[in-house]
Design a protein around this motif. Structure first.
Motif, mmCIF file in Angstrom:
data_model
loop_
_atom_site.group_PDB
_atom_site.id
_atom_site.type_symbol
_atom_site.label_atom_id
_atom_site.label_comp_id
_atom_site.label_asym_id
_atom_site.label_seq_id
_atom_site.Cartn_x
_atom_site.Cartn_y
_atom_site.Cartn_z
ATOM 1 N N TYR A 1 35.231 -45.042 -41.456
ATOM 2 C CA TYR A 1 36.710 -45.599 -41.854
ATOM 3 C C TYR A 1 37.603 -45.758 -40.518
ATOM 4 C CZ TYR A 1 36.498 -43.937 -46.755
ATOM 5 O OH TYR A 1 35.949 -44.172 -48.111
ATOM 6 N N ASN B 1 36.584 -49.460 -39.709
ATOM 7 C CA ASN B 1 37.428 -50.155 -40.672
ATOM 8 C C ASN B 1 38.922 -50.387 -40.264
ATOM 9 O OD1 ASN B 1 37.337 -51.898 -43.222
ATOM 10 N ND2 ASN B 1 39.163 -50.237 -43.711
ATOM 11 N N ASP B 2 39.431 -49.398 -39.794
ATOM 12 C CA ASP B 2 40.823 -49.551 -39.580
ATOM 13 C C ASP B 2 41.062 -50.251 -38.250
ATOM 14 O OD1 ASP B 2 41.628 -48.086 -41.510
ATOM 15 O OD2 ASP B 2 41.512 -46.053 -40.694
ATOM 16 N N PHE C 1 39.865 -50.596 -50.371
ATOM 17 C CA PHE C 1 40.704 -49.782 -49.626
ATOM 18 C C PHE C 1 42.023 -49.676 -49.994
ATOM 19 C CE2 PHE C 1 36.978 -50.948 -46.522
ATOM 20 C CZ PHE C 1 36.549 -49.586 -46.617
ATOM 21 N N PHE D 1 32.700 -51.429 -41.818
ATOM 22 C CA PHE D 1 32.513 -50.291 -42.228
ATOM 23 C C PHE D 1 30.943 -49.848 -42.812
ATOM 24 C CE2 PHE D 1 32.245 -47.374 -46.148
ATOM 25 C CZ PHE D 1 33.222 -46.276 -45.994
ATOM 26 N N ILE E 1 35.253 -46.136 -52.452
ATOM 27 C CA ILE E 1 35.649 -46.168 -50.972
ATOM 28 C C ILE E 1 37.431 -45.810 -50.839
ATOM 29 C CG2 ILE E 1 33.940 -47.515 -50.117
ATOM 30 C CD1 ILE E 1 35.844 -49.987 -50.175
ATOM 31 N N PRO F 1 38.535 -41.339 -49.512
ATOM 32 C CA PRO F 1 37.562 -41.023 -48.356
ATOM 33 C C PRO F 1 37.224 -39.643 -48.390
ATOM 34 C CG PRO F 1 39.595 -42.116 -47.639
ATOM 35 C CD PRO F 1 39.975 -42.116 -49.262
#
Length: 974
Positions: free
Chosen positions: A810, A813-814, A736, A670, A776, A779
């Motif tokens: 983001y 990160n996903d 998250f 991230f 975080i 978003p």
């Protein structure tokens, strides 16, 4: 003249000053808890030495002196203040005093803000600790000091607990480590404990004074402090007597008639009482009945080999003892030995075999098996046929005594092992993790301190009418409780029985955590050398309210089970060394550094002649096979490969650093994507090692914080050396939101450790340190918040740029999480196809750091299993209903993984939880995960880890788990 007495936890010191404050007399001795009598004798010596002294000012100080001073009407001064008085008079320009005593340790900061730091709940790293370690090495403390001077290698040894340090040391001895290297390492362990536990982030610099017995007597200890602090400390003349000197100079002390004082001390009885327990036996007749009942299942230990002249051998090379058993075809014991493990176990076992061959010439060996800490080295040294994991050896032996056994408890020298048995197989395993105060060496240490061997000391307590209620405490600090009980009038017999009761309570309530006797079982077999004590056995039966089975070979059960196990294998011929080969036996030890990979393992190579060898200290199979490690099914390796791809990209806006520690291990994708998109060059630190920990140790403010947090300090020091434009390490209350918990908090340490860093790392004053609070988990709000934060340190960045960078971050990160879950599914499928066990190594993101997990993931793979992590399964199961509030992201993942396994019908999938020492919130997760698994009949395994890298106990634990799994699978097929 003036008299000062320093009555410490283990010693009595005295200083007599003349009218010009010159020292005219000193005295030092161990008081052996006979404080009043020794004080009286000392006062009489002073009167004999200085006839006509009559009345003079007397002042008492020291950790064990207050009660006596009050009862005798003598002035008392707190020992820290006394030390300060002495230092001010003798070395007025001192900046810091480091003083170690028998059971206490303290650091006095005399310049700047006046402050004293003293040990609290743990007495590891004090004089008593050093004495215990010397005893383990089979030398005096003075001889250990001489040994340390010849050291060539350093090992990491626990100093948090005297008994667990023994485990580390015994494992090293079993691997062939040299005593001189261990002695050197012990002194460094004391230094590490003192600096980390007492300095707590305050810098030790300037003129340093070393005081107290250990600092006076052990040059090796002083050298270790000098090395760690990078300075030359001073051990002054009369360093033993500074507290006594300060007491003598205490201006408010009043005059006392010495003759009257000596008489009062002779007649002294404490005004206090002590808390008592119920007596173990009320009469000799009751004890006789107890003995008869336990003799019913005794087996013969002096049988003959038999007509076929064939024997089967078992060796249990344990943490403090080595046991040897030889069986004949009828499972009768022909030959046994049980000796203290004060030497390399190889020489001890060689002696056993030599004696056996000499006593029974012409015998044939049908099989030989080794178990215990020294299993591998014994098996390799003497060509034993096989090694047996401890748990299976002990279960095999217990089953021979009671085929209906449903619970086994084994209390050994350093460890407590408990097994629940269901349907003839090991169903669950409990081992002590954080403290060994309920083990055999706990009693052994006290017996030795009081001048007894273990058996005689334990027997003293059988008929004590008022056993002392000592609870269960740290081994070294229990000394203080015992001494206080003695001062309060407790007889030695009452202390002996109280210690036996303490062992039992520790095992039941700290290790097993039994709620009721029924939760243990109805057919309980107790074993291990500690249960050879009738006092411990009786305490156990009284505490659980039922009778148990204690074999007459309780201390030999590991060796007995190993012999039975190898006999059942029905080998045609044994590979064990013959008498002729044994006569030619040689054992040499060499130390070297493996340079085959980036680990640079410190290897100990044991050679036994005829090409046989045993290598320890390796983290992969390269030193054993000469081949590079094969790629294994290990999600930890995959995660590291992914993170390694996030390298610095040159940018126009400057260079920013982040420590690769704690949550950054998971959030690097991230933040790297975010800052790279904004035009920053993001640098991280390397994976941690011991040197990095030592480098930041001087800024660590708490010894009780978990080891992963301690490592952050070294990472920050490394970033500071890079001369970056800024260090970015934000406070993150929330993680998250993964939708698997009621909230998405980070644990307090992960969330707010940047605050600790900012307040304790002085070098940060010259560097931009961005530790702002960021959310975080939101978003939409994130871009605006980041714009405000970055504007404090860099030219303004447009909101549009930050929004785009955030969108990419983001998304990355996903994608990263998706790659982890996909790889986890691949590993699960491959493990299934290859018939491998699958271990969900559940912990926190930073547990992939090798300095933190010490290669446990590789060890599990070496056992023939595949490894995934809890985040591979969390999304598969989703939110779990728990008995506790499910509000922590890391916890929620582990609950979900545990629930997945609990509801899985696949016996090859099991969970092992990694827990860092000092992790407060994991006190919640461990109980919850255990309950989720055990309610479904699954085995819960927990591995506690800290800075100590010795994996001997972990290997036994994992092999035990795999053996229990295989047993259960066999039983299910029936």
């Amino acid at each position: 003249m003036r008299v000062g007495l320093d009555i410490g936890s283990t010693t009595l010191k005295c200083v007599v000053l003349d009218n010009d404050n010159n020292i005219v007399y000193t005295h030092y001795e161990r008081h052996l808890s006979q404080i009043a009598a020794k004080t009286a004798a000392l006062i009489e010596q002073i009167m004999e030495r200085f006839p006509g002294i009559g009345e003079c000012p007397v002042c008492i100080s020291g950790s064990a002196g207050m009660g006596l001073a009050e009862d005798l009407g003598v002035s008392f001064v707190q020992e820290v203040y006394a030390s300060r008085l002495a230092v001010k008079a003798l070395y007025p320009d001192t900046d810091v005093v480091i003083e170690l005593g028998g059971e206490d340790a303290k650091i006095l900061f005399l310049t700047g803000a006046l402050e004293v730091r003293m040990n609290g709940s743990c007495a590891g790293g004090t004089g008593a600790f050093i004495d215990q370690m010397a005893t383990l090495l089979g030398v005096t403390a003075e001889e250990m000091n001489s040994l340390a001077a010849g050291s060539e290698k350093f090992y990491t040894i626990a100093s948090r607990c005297g008994v667990f340090a023994k485990s580390d040391i015994q494992a090293l001895l079993n691997q062939g480590a040299l005593p001189q290297d261990i002695a050197h390492s012990i002194f460094h362990a004391v230094v590490s404990q003192t600096i980390a536990g007492l300095a707590q982030g305050r810098e030790i610099s300037g003129k340093i004074l070393y005081l107290g017995g250990p600092m006076t007597f052990f040059s090796g200890l002083r050298a270790a402090f000098d090395d760690a602090l990078k300075l030359q400390g001073i051990c002054p003349d009369n360093s033993l007597y500074y507290v006594a000197y300060g007491a003598a100079r205490y201006p408010e002390s009043h005059a006392v008639d010495l003759s009257f004082l000596a008489h009062s001390a002779r007649a002294y009885l404490s005004k206090n009482d002590y808390k008592k327990c119920k007596a173990l036996f009320e009469s000799e007749a009751q004890y006789a009945d107890f003995k008869r009942r336990h003799q019913r299942k005794d087996i013969s230990t002096d049988a003959q080999p038999g007509a076929d002249n064939k024997l089967w051998l078992g060796v249990d090379a344990g943490s403090t003892t080595v046991k040897f058993v030889a069986l004949n075809r009828k499972n009768e014991i022909v030959f046994t030995r049980y000796v203290s493990n004060k030497d390399n176990p190889v020489s001890i076992v060689r002696g056993f075999l030599t004696e056996l061959y000499e006593r029974y010439p012409g015998i044939r060996i049908g099989g030989a098996a080794a178990t215990g800490y020294g299993e591998d080295i014994i098996k390799n040294a003497f060509s034993f046929d096989l090694g047996v994991v401890e748990t299976i050896a002990h279960f095999t032996a217990a089953y021979a005594f009671d085929p209906e056994v449903d619970f086994i408890i084994d209390i050994g020298g350093q460890d407590i092992k408990c097994f629940k048995i269901r349907n003839g197989a090991i169903d669950n395993i409990f081992l002590n993790e954080a403290c060994s105060s309920g083990c055999g060496s706990f009693l052994q240490s006290f017996a030795a301190t009081l001048g007894y061997d273990s058996a005689d000391f334990a027997a003293l307590g059988l008929f004590a009418d008022a056993p002392v209620d000592l609870g269960s405490r740290c081994t070294v600090f229990m000394n203080s409780s015992v001494k206080q009980a003695q001062k309060d009038g407790a007889a030695l017999a009452s202390i002996s029985s109280g210690l036996s009761i303490s062992v039992v309570k520790n095992a039941l309530y700290k290790v097993i955590r039994a709620a009721t006797p029924d939760s243990l079982g109805r057919h309980i077999v107790v074993q291990g050398g500690t249960f050879m004590s009738d006092a411990v056995l009786r305490s156990f039966e009284l505490e659980i309210g039922r009778e148990v089975t204690r074999p007459n070979i309780a201390g030999l059960m590991g060796a007995y089970g190993a012999a039975l196990y190898v006999k059942n294998m029905d080998y045609e011929n044994s590979t064990v060394l013959t008498p002729e080969k044994l006569a030619e036996f040689e054992h040499t030890i060499k130390r070297t550094t493996c340079k085959g990979c980036a680990n640079y393992c410190q290897l100990t190579v044991n050679r036994f002649g005829t090409g046989r060898r045993y290598i320890s200290g390796n983290r992969c199979e390269l030193p054993l096979t000469g081949k590079s490690p094969q790629k294994r099914l290990n999600i930890y390796d995959y995660k590291k490969e992914l993170l390694a791809a996030y390298q610095p990209v040159s940018g126009r806006r400057g260079r920013i650093g982040m420590p690769l520690a704690l949550n950054v291990y998971e959030m690097l994708p991230f933040w790297h994507t975010f800052f790279t998109a904004l035009g920053f060059e993001l640098h991280t630190t390397e994976e941690a090692d011991r040197k990095l920990y030592i480098r930041g140790q001087h800024t660590i403010p708490s010894d009780t914080v978990c080891y992963p947090a301690k490592l952050v300090h070294g990472h920050i020091e490394e970033l500071l050396d890079k001369k970056l434009d800024a260090i970015f390490y934000p406070c993150l209350s929330y993680n998250f939101d993964e939708g698997i918990s009621d909230n998405c908090y980070n644990c307090p340490v992960v969330a707010y450790y940047p605050e600790v860093i900012q307040k304790n790392v002085k070098r940060l004053a010259d560097t931009a340190f961005i530790s702002d609070y960021i959310g975080i988990h939101r978003p939409k709000d994130f871009p605006k918040k980041m714009q405000e934060i970055l504007a404090k340190y860099f030219p303004k960045i447009s909101l549009r740029e930050i929004q785009e960078a955030a969108r990419q971050a983001y998304a990355e990160n996903d994608a990263y999480r998706q790659r982890i879950m996909q790889k986890g599914q691949e590993i699960m499928a491959q493990a299934k196809a290859q018939g491998l066990s699958l271990i969900v190594l559940a912990g926190r993101p930073y547990h992939m750091d090798r300095e933190i997990n010490h290669g446990i993931d590789d060890l599990i793979c070496d056992c023939g299993a595949a490894v995934i992590s809890e985040d591979c399964l969390a999304a598969e199961f989703g939110k779990v209903n728990t008995l506790v509030i499910n509000q922590w992201t890391y916890h929620a993942r582990m609950y979900a993984a545990a629930k997945y396994i609990a509801e899985s019908k696949d016996p090859d999938i099991n969970l092992v939880q990694l827990v860092s020492f000092g992790c407060g919130v994991d006190a919640i997760t461990t109980d919850e995960i255990r309950e989720i698994l055990e309610d479904s009949g699954r085995i819960y395994t927990q591995l506690k880890i800290d800075e100590i890298a010795n994996l001997g106990a972990v290997k036994i634990r994992m092999r035990s788990l795999f053996a229990a799994i295989e047993q259960k699978k066999r039983e299910d097929k029936r």
